[in-house]
Design an enzyme around this catalytic site. Structure first.
Site, PDB file in Angstrom:
ATOM      1  N   ASP A   9       0.881  -1.174   0.000  1.00 45.20           N
ATOM      2  CA  ASP A   9       0.000   0.000   0.000  1.00 45.20           C
ATOM      3  C   ASP A   9       0.919   1.224   0.000  1.00 45.20           C
ATOM      4  OD1 ASP A   9      -2.299   1.628   0.292  1.00 45.20           O
ATOM      5  OD2 ASP A   9      -2.103   1.642   2.477  1.00 45.20           O
ATOM      6  N   SER A  10       0.298   2.395  -0.143  1.00 41.01           N
ATOM      7  CA  SER A  10       1.076   3.628  -0.011  1.00 41.01           C
ATOM      8  C   SER A  10       1.574   3.799   1.426  1.00 41.01           C
ATOM      9  CB  SER A  10       0.194   4.815  -0.372  1.00 41.01           C
ATOM     10  OG  SER A  10      -0.952   4.828   0.467  1.00 41.01           O
ATOM     11  N   TYR A  41      -1.089   8.349  -2.069  1.00 40.53           N
ATOM     12  CA  TYR A  41      -1.274   8.151  -3.508  1.00 40.53           C
ATOM     13  C   TYR A  41      -2.517   8.903  -4.009  1.00 40.53           C
ATOM     14  CZ  TYR A  41       1.928   4.053  -3.988  1.00 40.53           C
ATOM     15  OH  TYR A  41       3.003   3.213  -4.049  1.00 40.53           O
ATOM     16  N   CYS A  72      -4.393  -1.517  -1.832  1.00 38.46           N
ATOM     17  CA  CYS A  72      -4.671  -0.090  -1.967  1.00 38.46           C
ATOM     18  C   CYS A  72      -5.696   0.078  -3.085  1.00 38.46           C
ATOM     19  CB  CYS A  72      -3.359   0.617  -2.318  1.00 38.46           C
ATOM     20  SG  CYS A  72      -3.550   2.361  -2.714  1.00 38.46           S
ATOM     21  N   THR A  74      -6.718   2.759  -4.445  1.00 40.84           N
ATOM     22  CA  THR A  74      -6.276   3.769  -5.413  1.00 40.84           C
ATOM     23  C   THR A  74      -5.318   3.146  -6.427  1.00 40.84           C
ATOM     24  OG1 THR A  74      -6.380   5.322  -3.557  1.00 40.84           O
ATOM     25  CG2 THR A  74      -5.314   6.092  -5.570  1.00 40.84           C
ATOM     26  N   CYS A 183     -11.113   2.741   0.909  1.00 43.24           N
ATOM     27  CA  CYS A 183      -9.685   3.044   1.055  1.00 43.24           C
ATOM     28  C   CYS A 183      -9.231   2.255   2.280  1.00 43.24           C
ATOM     29  CB  CYS A 183      -9.471   4.540   1.277  1.00 43.24           C
ATOM     30  SG  CYS A 183      -7.798   4.961   1.796  1.00 43.24           S
ATOM     31  N   HIS A 185      -6.966   2.713   4.345  1.00 42.50           N
ATOM     32  CA  HIS A 185      -6.658   3.513   5.536  1.00 42.50           C
ATOM     33  C   HIS A 185      -7.894   3.763   6.408  1.00 42.50           C
ATOM     34  CE1 HIS A 185      -2.869   4.557   3.498  1.00 42.50           C
ATOM     35  NE2 HIS A 185      -2.456   5.107   4.619  1.00 42.50           N
TER      36      HIS A 185
HETATM   37  N1  DGL Z   1      -4.831   3.126   1.249  1.00 41.04           N
HETATM   38  C1  DGL Z   1      -5.015   3.559  -0.077  1.00 41.04           C
HETATM   39  C2  DGL Z   1      -6.337   3.135  -0.679  1.00 41.04           C
HETATM   40  O1  DGL Z   1      -6.835   2.088  -0.314  1.00 41.04           O
HETATM   41  C3  DGL Z   1      -4.576   4.913  -0.509  1.00 41.04           C
HETATM   42  C4  DGL Z   1      -4.384   6.024   0.423  1.00 41.04           C
HETATM   43  C5  DGL Z   1      -3.530   7.108  -0.202  1.00 41.04           C
HETATM   44  O2  DGL Z   1      -2.325   6.874  -0.316  1.00 41.04           O
HETATM   45  O3  DGL Z   1      -4.070   8.150  -0.599  1.00 41.04           O
HETATM   46  O4  DGL Z   1      -6.866   3.785  -1.541  1.00 41.04           O
END
Ligand code: DGL
Length: 275
Positions: A9-10, A41, A72, A74, A183, A185
């Site tokens: 992931d980011s 990201y 992730c 994204t 997301c 996060h």
């Molecule tokens: N955790 C990531 C997602 O599921 C991206 C968060 C990010 O880096 O903006 O989209």
């Protein structure tokens, strides 16, 4: 079969998926890669994210990965097809917002999908919504602030509550049945979401479905170390025995303080998993 399962992931969001994979496949060996040099990201360009993802998959191949999970939403939306075409036979499994099950379970009520700006604007998500949302029940909302809070490990605070209240203020929440956490996060905030949302709203995310897909792919290629299990292992029983290495943009995390921080994040995710 030997070989690692790479999860990336980011940032710390991908631990959501790693955690789920650990409890379902405790015998496997994992590599977790957080692209901390480039997080977030979700506010970058498509081209930037594609090149970051390409570099990570290259790293995973060099570190003996038998499969890679893009943990992730994204990165999956922007780059999954691109890296699949570049890395041929390597299984690359991506996570995407759980819109389809959410619509199926919404019983005609509305569905709110929260994600990063890049995911919300990507064609992949728009097409997915078009495909499953015959009755126009789905709304999309960008919450980039939650990625920032998560990366600063500010999960429960007045600021988080105020941010979410403000972002949700334009919605008549009584009309909603499902909240899709689009997301990885965002799983860290399930307790705050729960406190703010009416009781009838159910939260759903794609991590369990993605891990099940990973298991199916590994099973079909005879790459699993142990038979497929539908039941999660008890986290308390397995947590000290799992074989996992953590990397921050290619640099292995070895210092005790940062490993302790990751341990605490897993403990939080274990609590969030049960909400
Ligand atoms: N955790 C990531 C997602 O599921 C991206 C968060 C990010 O880096 O903006 O989209």
């Amino acid at each position: 079969m030997e070989g690692n399962i790479g999860v990336f992931d980011s940032g710390i969001g991908g631990l959501t998926l790693l955690h789920q994979a650990m409890v379902l496949m405790p015998h496997e060996k994992f590599i977790f890669y957080a692209d901390t040099d480039h997080v977030p990201y979700g506010t970058k360009t498509r081209e930037q994210v594609m090149s970051y993802v390409d570099a990570v998959i290259h790293f995973m191949v060099a570190h003996d990965c038998k499969a890679v999970v893009i943990a992730c939403n994204t990165a999956t939306a922007v780059a999954a097809e691109f890296v699949r075409s570049r890395y041929g036979s390597l299984p690359i499994i991506g996570i995407e917002p759980a819109v389809k099950p959410a619509v199926a379970e919404s019983e005609g009520k509305r569905v709110l999908v929260v994600a990063t700006p890049l995911t919300v604007h990507e064609r992949k998500l728009r097409k997915l919504v078009e495909r499953v949302d015959d009755e126009h029940l789905v709304d999309l909302l960008e919450l980039p602030g939650l990625v920032e809070f998560a990366e600063h490990r500010e999960f429960v605070s007045d600021r988080v509550t105020a941010y979410l209240k403000e972002q949700l203020s334009g919605y008549e929440l009584d009309q909603y049945r499902e909240l899709v956490l689009g997301c990885t996060h965002f799983n860290y905030f399930k307790d705050t979401f729960r406190a703010l949302l009416p009781a009838q709203i159910h939260m759903i995310d794609g991590s369990l479905g993605t891990v099940r897909q990973l298991m199916r792919v590994l099973h079909s290629r005879q790459l699993l170390l142990a038979p497929v299990s539908e039941t999660s292992a008890d986290w308390e029983m397995i947590k000290n025995d799992i074989c996992v290495r953590y990397f921050a943009s290619g640099r292995e995390v070895v210092d005790a303080e940062r490993l302790e921080m990751i341990r605490q994040l897993h403990e939080r995710l274990e609590k969030m998993r049960k909400i």
